[in-house]
Design a protein around this motif. Structure first.
Motif, PDB file in Angstrom:
ATOM      1  N   LEU A  91      19.976   1.326 143.602  1.00 25.90           N
ATOM      2  CA  LEU A  91      18.623   0.796 143.797  1.00 25.90           C
ATOM      3  C   LEU A  91      18.016   0.331 142.472  1.00 25.90           C
ATOM      4  CD1 LEU A  91      16.616   0.266 146.024  1.00 25.90           C
ATOM      5  CD2 LEU A  91      15.573   2.481 145.569  1.00 25.90           C
ATOM      6  N   ARG A  92      18.305   1.053 141.390  1.00 22.35           N
ATOM      7  CA  ARG A  92      17.818   0.624 140.075  1.00 22.35           C
ATOM      8  C   ARG A  92      18.426  -0.725 139.678  1.00 22.35           C
ATOM      9  NH1 ARG A  92      14.908   3.954 136.869  1.00 22.35           N
ATOM     10  NH2 ARG A  92      14.640   6.120 137.562  1.00 22.35           N
ATOM     11  N   SER A  93      19.701  -0.914 140.008  1.00 27.31           N
ATOM     12  CA  SER A  93      20.357  -2.179 139.687  1.00 27.31           C
ATOM     13  C   SER A  93      19.731  -3.329 140.468  1.00 27.31           C
ATOM     14  CB  SER A  93      21.857  -2.083 139.999  1.00 27.31           C
ATOM     15  OG  SER A  93      22.483  -1.088 139.222  1.00 27.31           O
ATOM     16  N   ILE A  94      19.503  -3.095 141.769  1.00 31.06           N
ATOM     17  CA  ILE A  94      18.882  -4.129 142.600  1.00 31.06           C
ATOM     18  C   ILE A  94      17.480  -4.448 142.107  1.00 31.06           C
ATOM     19  CG2 ILE A  94      18.040  -4.652 144.925  1.00 31.06           C
ATOM     20  CD1 ILE A  94      20.305  -2.853 145.991  1.00 31.06           C
ATOM     21  N   SER A  95      16.708  -3.397 141.858  1.00 30.41           N
ATOM     22  CA  SER A  95      15.319  -3.615 141.421  1.00 30.41           C
ATOM     23  C   SER A  95      15.270  -4.291 140.064  1.00 30.41           C
ATOM     24  CB  SER A  95      14.572  -2.278 141.364  1.00 30.41           C
ATOM     25  OG  SER A  95      15.119  -1.436 140.363  1.00 30.41           O
ATOM     26  N   GLY A  96      16.219  -3.976 139.189  1.00 30.86           N
ATOM     27  CA  GLY A  96      16.245  -4.608 137.868  1.00 30.86           C
ATOM     28  C   GLY A  96      16.409  -6.110 137.962  1.00 30.86           C
ATOM     29  N   VAL A  97      17.308  -6.548 138.846  1.00 27.58           N
ATOM     30  CA  VAL A  97      17.523  -7.993 139.030  1.00 27.58           C
ATOM     31  C   VAL A  97      16.279  -8.643 139.627  1.00 27.58           C
ATOM     32  CG1 VAL A  97      18.858  -9.713 140.307  1.00 27.58           C
ATOM     33  CG2 VAL A  97      20.030  -7.761 139.258  1.00 27.58           C
ATOM     34  N   VAL A  98      15.715  -8.016 140.654  1.00 24.42           N
ATOM     35  CA  VAL A  98      14.558  -8.604 141.341  1.00 24.42           C
ATOM     36  C   VAL A  98      13.352  -8.680 140.415  1.00 24.42           C
ATOM     37  CG1 VAL A  98      12.926  -8.304 143.233  1.00 24.42           C
ATOM     38  CG2 VAL A  98      15.359  -7.859 143.606  1.00 24.42           C
ATOM     39  N   VAL A  99      13.090  -7.625 139.667  1.00 24.92           N
ATOM     40  CA  VAL A  99      11.944  -7.623 138.737  1.00 24.92           C
ATOM     41  C   VAL A  99      12.157  -8.669 137.639  1.00 24.92           C
ATOM     42  CG1 VAL A  99      10.724  -6.260 137.000  1.00 24.92           C
ATOM     43  CG2 VAL A  99      11.288  -5.238 139.220  1.00 24.92           C
ATOM     44  N   ARG A 100      13.388  -8.812 137.192  1.00 28.02           N
ATOM     45  CA  ARG A 100      13.669  -9.840 136.171  1.00 28.02           C
ATOM     46  C   ARG A 100      13.403 -11.235 136.732  1.00 28.02           C
ATOM     47  NH1 ARG A 100      13.192 -12.565 132.837  1.00 28.02           N
ATOM     48  NH2 ARG A 100      14.484 -13.162 131.038  1.00 28.02           N
ATOM     49  N   CYS A 101      13.753 -11.465 137.981  1.00 25.31           N
ATOM     50  CA  CYS A 101      13.472 -12.754 138.620  1.00 25.31           C
ATOM     51  C   CYS A 101      11.964 -12.974 138.739  1.00 25.31           C
ATOM     52  CB  CYS A 101      14.120 -12.807 139.998  1.00 25.31           C
ATOM     53  SG  CYS A 101      15.929 -12.895 139.964  1.00 25.31           S
ATOM     54  N   ALA A 102      11.238 -11.906 139.041  1.00 25.43           N
ATOM     55  CA  ALA A 102       9.780 -12.013 139.130  1.00 25.43           C
ATOM     56  C   ALA A 102       9.181 -12.354 137.764  1.00 25.43           C
ATOM     57  CB  ALA A 102       9.193 -10.702 139.657  1.00 25.43           C
ATOM     58  N   ILE A 201       7.556  -2.064 142.998  1.00 25.63           N
ATOM     59  CA  ILE A 201       8.986  -1.737 142.921  1.00 25.63           C
ATOM     60  C   ILE A 201       9.233  -0.726 141.811  1.00 25.63           C
ATOM     61  CG2 ILE A 201      11.259  -2.643 142.296  1.00 25.63           C
ATOM     62  CD1 ILE A 201      10.559  -5.191 143.793  1.00 25.63           C
ATOM     63  N   ASN A 202       8.667  -0.978 140.639  1.00 22.06           N
ATOM     64  CA  ASN A 202       8.865  -0.061 139.509  1.00 22.06           C
ATOM     65  C   ASN A 202       8.329   1.343 139.812  1.00 22.06           C
ATOM     66  OD1 ASN A 202      10.176  -1.884 137.787  1.00 22.06           O
ATOM     67  ND2 ASN A 202       8.235  -2.721 137.054  1.00 22.06           N
ATOM     68  N   ASP A 203       7.174   1.405 140.455  1.00 25.98           N
ATOM     69  CA  ASP A 203       6.596   2.710 140.809  1.00 25.98           C
ATOM     70  C   ASP A 203       7.492   3.452 141.797  1.00 25.98           C
ATOM     71  OD1 ASP A 203       4.458   2.189 139.189  1.00 25.98           O
ATOM     72  OD2 ASP A 203       3.128   1.535 140.810  1.00 25.98           O
ATOM     73  N   TYR A 204       8.026   2.718 142.764  1.00 25.77           N
ATOM     74  CA  TYR A 204       8.897   3.363 143.753  1.00 25.77           C
ATOM     75  C   TYR A 204      10.173   3.871 143.095  1.00 25.77           C
ATOM     76  CZ  TYR A 204      11.407   4.289 148.053  1.00 25.77           C
ATOM     77  OH  TYR A 204      12.097   4.913 149.052  1.00 25.77           O
ATOM     78  N   ILE A 205      10.751   3.080 142.204  1.00 25.53           N
ATOM     79  CA  ILE A 205      11.985   3.471 141.526  1.00 25.53           C
ATOM     80  C   ILE A 205      11.766   4.726 140.691  1.00 25.53           C
ATOM     81  CG2 ILE A 205      13.670   2.790 139.774  1.00 25.53           C
ATOM     82  CD1 ILE A 205      14.006   1.424 142.465  1.00 25.53           C
ATOM     83  N   GLU A 206      10.618   4.841 140.054  1.00 24.44           N
ATOM     84  CA  GLU A 206      10.336   6.004 139.223  1.00 24.44           C
ATOM     85  C   GLU A 206      10.240   7.289 140.045  1.00 24.44           C
ATOM     86  OE1 GLU A 206      10.237   6.330 135.919  1.00 24.44           O
ATOM     87  OE2 GLU A 206      10.943   4.262 135.869  1.00 24.44           O
ATOM     88  N   SER A 207       9.771   7.177 141.272  1.00 25.81           N
ATOM     89  CA  SER A 207       9.592   8.374 142.108  1.00 25.81           C
ATOM     90  C   SER A 207      10.775   8.626 143.049  1.00 25.81           C
ATOM     91  CB  SER A 207       8.320   8.249 142.951  1.00 25.81           C
ATOM     92  OG  SER A 207       8.400   7.135 143.819  1.00 25.81           O
ATOM     93  N   TYR A 208      11.679   7.677 143.151  1.00 24.35           N
ATOM     94  CA  TYR A 208      12.788   7.809 144.105  1.00 24.35           C
ATOM     95  C   TYR A 208      13.803   8.822 143.598  1.00 24.35           C
ATOM     96  CZ  TYR A 208      16.672   6.429 147.144  1.00 24.35           C
ATOM     97  OH  TYR A 208      17.702   6.431 148.049  1.00 24.35           O
ATOM     98  N   ASP A 209      14.130   9.815 144.459  1.00 27.06           N
ATOM     99  CA  ASP A 209      15.055  10.881 144.060  1.00 27.06           C
ATOM    100  C   ASP A 209      16.461  10.695 144.606  1.00 27.06           C
ATOM    101  OD1 ASP A 209      14.670  11.356 146.707  1.00 27.06           O
ATOM    102  OD2 ASP A 209      14.026  13.441 146.498  1.00 27.06           O
ATOM    103  N   GLY A 210      16.691   9.555 145.266  1.00 26.74           N
ATOM    104  CA  GLY A 210      18.033   9.285 145.767  1.00 26.74           C
ATOM    105  C   GLY A 210      18.264   9.741 147.187  1.00 26.74           C
ATOM    106  N   ALA A 211      17.258  10.350 147.815  1.00 27.02           N
ATOM    107  CA  ALA A 211      17.425  10.842 149.182  1.00 27.02           C
ATOM    108  C   ALA A 211      17.513   9.674 150.149  1.00 27.02           C
ATOM    109  CB  ALA A 211      16.253  11.745 149.570  1.00 27.02           C
TER     110      ALA A 211
END
Length: 220
Positions: A91-102, A201-211
């Motif tokens: 999820l971090r990899s996906i979000s990294g690409v999407v945020v970079r595109c943004a 997206i960044n806020d969600y990634i910071e709180s996401y525990d992988g569940a």
């Protein structure tokens, strides 16, 4: 903890005392009723040995069963932790690409708003459109339709739509010397939208525990 669990816990805590309480009467009975006839005594020894072997077999089997269960639970826990870590990394990899595109799209908005001359504007339209189309291709390649990418799919879709709207504004601005006031307002609004969804997206990634989590289609 129910009464059975309390009794078992107490027995574990006072194993020596429990062994004495259980074993003392048995020992007393053996001494008290030990036969004087050697033949009978041999039979008693054999019987006691058989009982001891059965008890030992039960205890060994119980211990092995507990160890097997513990190993199985440990294995499940390791697998679950590995899956959690894998989902977090993915999820971090996906979000990294999407945020970079943004960020690329936000940069395009700023560039289109800041051009000074007609020549610079025309060149910038071509350059920014190419960059934004590449960004859309990157986003389209992200697996947001499955776990865990679907967890941020709502924000990803909104970012893609915002980038698409900027491309449409660029196409409408061809032949112009600058963005009109209306289009400038639209660029500002799209810039804010990109910032909002990137932050989400960044806020969600910071709180996401992988569940593993489920997302309803109606939320999209």
């Amino acid at each position: 903890m129910n009464w059975k669990e309390k009794i078992l816990a107490a027995m574990k805590q006072y194993q020596i005392a429990v062994a004495f309480i259980v074993g003392a009467p048995f020992g007393w009975m053996v001494v008290r009723y030990w036969p004087s006839d050697p033949g009978h005594a041999a039979a008693w020894v054999q019987a006691i040995g058989t009982i001891g072997a059965v008890i030992s077999a039960i205890l060994v089997a119980r211990h092995q069963s507990r160890e097997s269960q513990k190993m199985l639970f440990d294995q499940w826990e390791r697998e679950e932790n590995n899956e959690r870590q894998l989902r977090k990394t993915k999820l971090r990899s996906i979000s990294g690409v999407v945020v970079r595109c943004a960020e690329t799209a936000k940069s395009a908005c700023g560039s289109l708003l800041d051009v000074k001359t007609r020549s610079d504007f025309s060149k910038d339209l071509i350059n920014q459109k190419s960059r934004l189309e590449d960004a859309i291709k990157w986003i389209d390649g992200m697996p947001i339709g499955s776990d865990p990418g679907i967890l941020i799919s709502l924000n990803v879709v909104n970012i893609r739509l915002s980038i698409k709207r900027i491309v449409e504004l660029i196409d409408q601005a061809k032949g112009m010397s600058a963005m009109s006031a209306h289009k400038r307002d639209r660029l500002h609004a799209l810039h804010r939208s990109l910032t909002l969804h990137s932050s989400s997206i960044n806020d969600y990634i910071e709180s996401y525990d992988g569940a593993y989590e489920e997302i309803l289609v109606s939320e999209l």
